[in-house]
Design an enzyme around this catalytic site. Structure first.
Site, mmCIF file in Angstrom:
data_model
loop_
_atom_site.group_PDB
_atom_site.id
_atom_site.type_symbol
_atom_site.label_atom_id
_atom_site.label_comp_id
_atom_site.label_asym_id
_atom_site.label_seq_id
_atom_site.Cartn_x
_atom_site.Cartn_y
_atom_site.Cartn_z
ATOM 1 N N LYS A 271 0.844 -1.201 0.000
ATOM 2 C CA LYS A 271 0.000 0.000 0.000
ATOM 3 C C LYS A 271 0.875 1.246 0.000
ATOM 4 O O LYS A 271 1.718 1.423 0.871
ATOM 5 C CB LYS A 271 -0.913 -0.001 1.228
ATOM 6 C CG LYS A 271 -1.662 1.317 1.460
ATOM 7 C CD LYS A 271 -2.610 1.250 2.655
ATOM 8 C CE LYS A 271 -3.160 2.642 3.003
ATOM 9 N NZ LYS A 271 -4.074 2.627 4.168
ATOM 10 N N ASP A 276 -2.264 10.178 3.719
ATOM 11 C CA ASP A 276 -3.671 9.824 3.870
ATOM 12 C C ASP A 276 -4.340 10.793 4.836
ATOM 13 O O ASP A 276 -4.221 10.658 6.046
ATOM 14 C CB ASP A 276 -3.781 8.379 4.398
ATOM 15 C CG ASP A 276 -5.224 7.976 4.666
ATOM 16 O OD1 ASP A 276 -6.136 8.674 4.187
ATOM 17 O OD2 ASP A 276 -5.422 6.946 5.357
ATOM 18 N N LYS A 283 -9.722 12.871 8.508
ATOM 19 C CA LYS A 283 -9.247 12.401 9.816
ATOM 20 C C LYS A 283 -9.149 13.572 10.797
ATOM 21 O O LYS A 283 -8.955 14.706 10.378
ATOM 22 C CB LYS A 283 -7.831 11.815 9.667
ATOM 23 C CG LYS A 283 -7.760 10.466 8.991
ATOM 24 C CD LYS A 283 -6.306 10.010 8.932
ATOM 25 C CE LYS A 283 -6.181 8.681 8.200
ATOM 26 N NZ LYS A 283 -6.854 7.572 8.883
ATOM 27 N N ASP A 294 1.897 6.230 5.506
ATOM 28 C CA ASP A 294 0.891 5.300 4.986
ATOM 29 C C ASP A 294 1.357 4.608 3.690
ATOM 30 O O ASP A 294 0.604 3.881 3.056
ATOM 31 C CB ASP A 294 -0.440 6.042 4.777
ATOM 32 C CG ASP A 294 -1.656 5.148 4.957
ATOM 33 O OD1 ASP A 294 -1.531 4.083 5.582
ATOM 34 O OD2 ASP A 294 -2.731 5.518 4.449
ATOM 35 N N ASP A 353 -11.975 7.350 3.962
ATOM 36 C CA ASP A 353 -10.755 7.064 4.723
ATOM 37 C C ASP A 353 -10.400 5.573 4.670
ATOM 38 O O ASP A 353 -9.319 5.174 5.081
ATOM 39 C CB ASP A 353 -10.929 7.531 6.175
ATOM 40 C CG ASP A 353 -9.611 7.643 6.912
ATOM 41 O OD1 ASP A 353 -8.544 7.567 6.246
ATOM 42 O OD2 ASP A 353 -9.629 7.808 8.139
ATOM 43 N N GLU A 355 -9.400 3.938 2.198
ATOM 44 C CA GLU A 355 -8.919 4.070 0.822
ATOM 45 C C GLU A 355 -7.898 3.004 0.437
ATOM 46 O O GLU A 355 -7.780 2.654 -0.732
ATOM 47 C CB GLU A 355 -8.306 5.473 0.618
ATOM 48 C CG GLU A 355 -6.845 5.651 1.090
ATOM 49 C CD GLU A 355 -6.622 5.402 2.571
ATOM 50 O OE1 GLU A 355 -7.566 5.579 3.353
ATOM 51 O OE2 GLU A 355 -5.504 5.002 2.962
ATOM 52 N N ARG A 357 -7.705 -0.216 0.997
ATOM 53 C CA ARG A 357 -8.277 -1.439 0.428
ATOM 54 C C ARG A 357 -8.762 -1.213 -1.013
ATOM 55 O O ARG A 357 -8.798 -2.129 -1.813
ATOM 56 C CB ARG A 357 -9.402 -1.943 1.341
ATOM 57 C CG ARG A 357 -10.586 -1.044 1.434
ATOM 58 C CD ARG A 357 -11.482 -1.352 2.637
ATOM 59 N NE ARG A 357 -10.893 -0.856 3.882
ATOM 60 C CZ ARG A 357 -11.422 -1.053 5.085
ATOM 61 N NH1 ARG A 357 -12.545 -1.766 5.224
ATOM 62 N NH2 ARG A 357 -10.836 -0.578 6.158
HETATM 63 N N1 BES Z 1 -4.052 4.423 6.907
HETATM 64 C C1 BES Z 1 -5.198 4.222 7.713
HETATM 65 C C2 BES Z 1 -4.984 3.196 8.806
HETATM 66 C C3 BES Z 1 -3.995 3.547 9.900
HETATM 67 C C4 BES Z 1 -4.423 4.090 11.083
HETATM 68 C C5 BES Z 1 -2.649 3.251 9.741
HETATM 69 C C6 BES Z 1 -3.522 4.377 12.094
HETATM 70 C C7 BES Z 1 -1.739 3.548 10.724
HETATM 71 C C8 BES Z 1 -2.166 4.095 11.910
HETATM 72 C C9 BES Z 1 -6.358 3.728 6.852
HETATM 73 O O1 BES Z 1 -6.397 4.231 5.559
HETATM 74 C C10 BES Z 1 -7.619 4.138 7.515
HETATM 75 O O2 BES Z 1 -7.822 5.322 7.631
HETATM 76 N N2 BES Z 1 -8.436 3.193 7.919
HETATM 77 C C11 BES Z 1 -9.677 3.492 8.554
HETATM 78 C C12 BES Z 1 -10.718 2.538 8.057
HETATM 79 C C13 BES Z 1 -12.109 2.840 8.525
HETATM 80 C C14 BES Z 1 -12.582 4.158 7.959
HETATM 81 C C15 BES Z 1 -13.017 1.725 8.103
HETATM 82 C C16 BES Z 1 -9.479 3.335 10.054
HETATM 83 O O3 BES Z 1 -8.795 2.408 10.474
HETATM 84 O O4 BES Z 1 -10.002 4.161 10.796
HETATM 85 ZN ZN ZN Z 2 -4.597 4.798 4.783
HETATM 86 MN MN MN Z 3 -7.403 6.079 5.469
#
Ligand code: BES
Ligand code: ZN
Ligand code: MN
Length: 505
Positions: A271, A276, A283, A294, A353, A355, A357
């Site tokens: 990824k 992000d 966020k 990220d 967010d 994104e 996947r």
């Molecule tokens: N890049 C983030 C996940 C992340 C969070 C990585 C903290 C490292 C530290 C990912 O893109 C994300 O934002 N995931 C969301 C998914 C949710 C919206 C279903 C998350 O984990 O909040």
């Molecule tokens: Zn992310």
């Molecule tokens: Mn994200």
């Protein structure tokens, strides 16, 4: 820092500083510590008798040698209790020793190949050497690229010399030191990529970094797809995520052919969100800056394939790194949007967010064209994984026990832990969409698994494993040989797995 192996007797060398280790509760110094004790007229014994050094795990003490023979200084490092020993102990011990040596502002340090008798703890001397070199090189990592003030105060150790006088193991020690140096160098290099902020590490910059890394020989063929080519391929999931940014996405493809043409490749997918923000589902401000990391999965696969090429591993390997920036703007994709992925399946975007996947959906589908023998993806995919496992393990999911077993075995060696989570049908149900084939978020419960379930929809007919490295790629706190910040998680793990690939199957 350079690493070297020389055939000499360390106890007799007039060098600045030598490392000597000691197990807790062991009465007498062993191995190199015993030899150094002898040339110093019992210095180590007297310090131990006085109770000033007991060998507790990672305890260090610097001693001065007044005799005219041998190293000028000795740094004692504790290895803790013998029964708790693993190669992880050695990595930490040599890291702590190297860090102390850097504080003393010394430029070169020496250690014995036979640190304390590897055989005494059932460790192969090559494995021991690798752990020593890894620990020292990884532990000394620092990221100073953007500091302009007081640069002369930045201390760096230039050289680590391993001294081994036994003919029968010298070549093994030397080769192991080289291998570990090559790998640790790549880990540190990808830590650099991850540490670079979003403005200095755009998708274009990441692609350029991959091209630069590949440039060293003809062994790594690198292709970078741009928007037009991705449009032609129908990568509309990936392109959907990219729409909010003025920085166009890239799709990085690196190929290393170390085996015969008929051997199907192992594909590594990473990824590559160079930043992000969450997009329209923005966020919170707190720690949003850390989302420059990220793209840790992308960096890890780029580092791993380069290391595989350096080591001339007899495998065919492909690294795929979709590189995208996720920002909100008037052009950005929105909650409710439906994207048509390259596979033809449609995705309802319920949260912009989630994104990672979405871009991986197209990358995993693209991987099918290589008819791979296995695909492994690494992604900082979910905050839920950080909640579940913290900074100490990656979440692992997949469709093939043999592949997962290979990853577990490698993780055991490199101490980059993985912990398996299930991909049961109930979780697959959770990502069904009312209006499209799948939705990209199923809410909080089981968040790491539903992300894995989403990926599984785009996986072809190949053995696949997914590592969620959200918690392990960026550390908030130092570990013995991993300074806080970008950890480089995954590079050593993947390389170890590739080194062992055929032996156990
Ligand atoms: N890049 C983030 C996940 C992340 C969070 C990585 C903290 C490292 C530290 C990912 O893109 C994300 O934002 N995931 C969301 C998914 C949710 C919206 C279903 C998350 O984990 O909040
Ligand atoms: Zn992310
Ligand atoms: Mn994200």
């Amino acid at each position: 820092m350079k690493v070297q192996a020389i055939k000499e007797k360390l106890a007799e060398l007039a060098v600045e500083i030598a490392v000597a280790t000691h197990f807790e509760k062991e009465e007498q110094p062993q191995g190199i510590a015993a030899a150094l004790d002898e040339v110093t007229g019992g210095l180590i014994r007297s310090i131990m008798a006085g109770g000033d050094f007991t060998g507790k795990r990672f305890e260090t003490l610097v001693l001065f040698n007044n005799k005219s023979i041998g190293p000028k200084r000795i740094i004692l490092v504790g290895l803790g209790k013998k029964k708790d020993f693993s190669r992880e102990t050695l990595r930490g011990a040599y890291s702590r020793a190297a860090q102390s040596i850097r504080k003393l502002n010394l430029k070169t340090f020496y250690a014995a190949g036979d640190w304390d008798g590897a055989a005494a703890v059932n460790l192969d001397v090559g494995a021991a050497t690798e752990a020593m070199v890894e620990g020292a090189m990884l532990g000394l990592y620092q990221f100073n690229a953007f500091k302009t003030v007081d640069r002369d105060q930045i201390r760096e150790v230039d050289e680590f010399v391993i001294v081994e006088d036994r003919d029968e193991v010298f070549e093994q020690v030397k080769a192991a030191a080289k291998t570990a140096e090559l790998i640790a160098q790549r880990v540190n290099q990808i830590r650099d990529l991850v540490s670079h902020p979003g403005n200095e590490m755009t998708p274009k910059d990441l692609a350029q970094a991959a091209l630069d890394l590949a440039d060293f020989s003809k062994k790594l063929k690198t292709t970078v797809l741009e928007v037009k080519e991705m449009q032609e391929l129908g990568m509309n999931a990936l392109l959907g995520v990219a729409k909010g940014s003025d920085e166009p996405p890239r799709f990085i493809i690196m190929e290393y052919r170390g085996a015969g043409e008929e051997e199907p490749p192992i594909v590594l997918v990473g990824k590559g969100l160079t930043f992000d923000s969450g997009g329209i589902s923005l966020k919170p401000a707190d720690k949003m800056d850390e989302m420059k990391s990220d793209m840790s999965g992308a960096a890890a696969v780029i580092g791993a394939i380069r290391a595989a090429a350096d080591l001339a591993l007899p495998r065919n390997i492909i690294a795929l790194a979709p590189a995208v920036e996720n920002l909100p703007s008037g052009k950005a994709y929105k909650p409710g949007d439906i994207l048509k992925s390259m596979s033809g399946q449609t995705i309802e975007v319920v949260n912009t967010d989630a994104e990672g996947r979405i871009i991986l959906a197209d990358a995993l589908f693209y991987a099918q064209r290589y008819q791979p023998q296995a695909v492994i993806d690494l992604a900082t995919l979910t905050g839920a994984c950080v909640v579940a496992l913290g900074e100490h393990a990656a979440g692992m999911m997949g469709n093939n026990d043999e592949l997962k077993q290979k990853i577990k075995a490698a993780a055991e060696v490199t101490a980059e832990r993985v912990w398996e989570l299930p991909l049961w049908d109930e979780y697959q149900e959770m990502i069904k969409s009312d209006v499209a084939d799948h939705k990209n978020s199923a809410g909080r419960g089981g968040g790491t698994i539903t992300a894995g379930a989403f990926l599984s929809k785009f996986v072809g007919s190949y053995p696949w494993a997914h590592l969620d490295i959200a918690g392990t790629a960026w550390l908030g706190k130092d570990k013995p040989y991993i300074p806080k910040g970008a950890s480089g998680f995954g590079v050593r793990l993947l390389v170890q797995m590739l080194r062992e690939w055929r032996k156990d199957s």
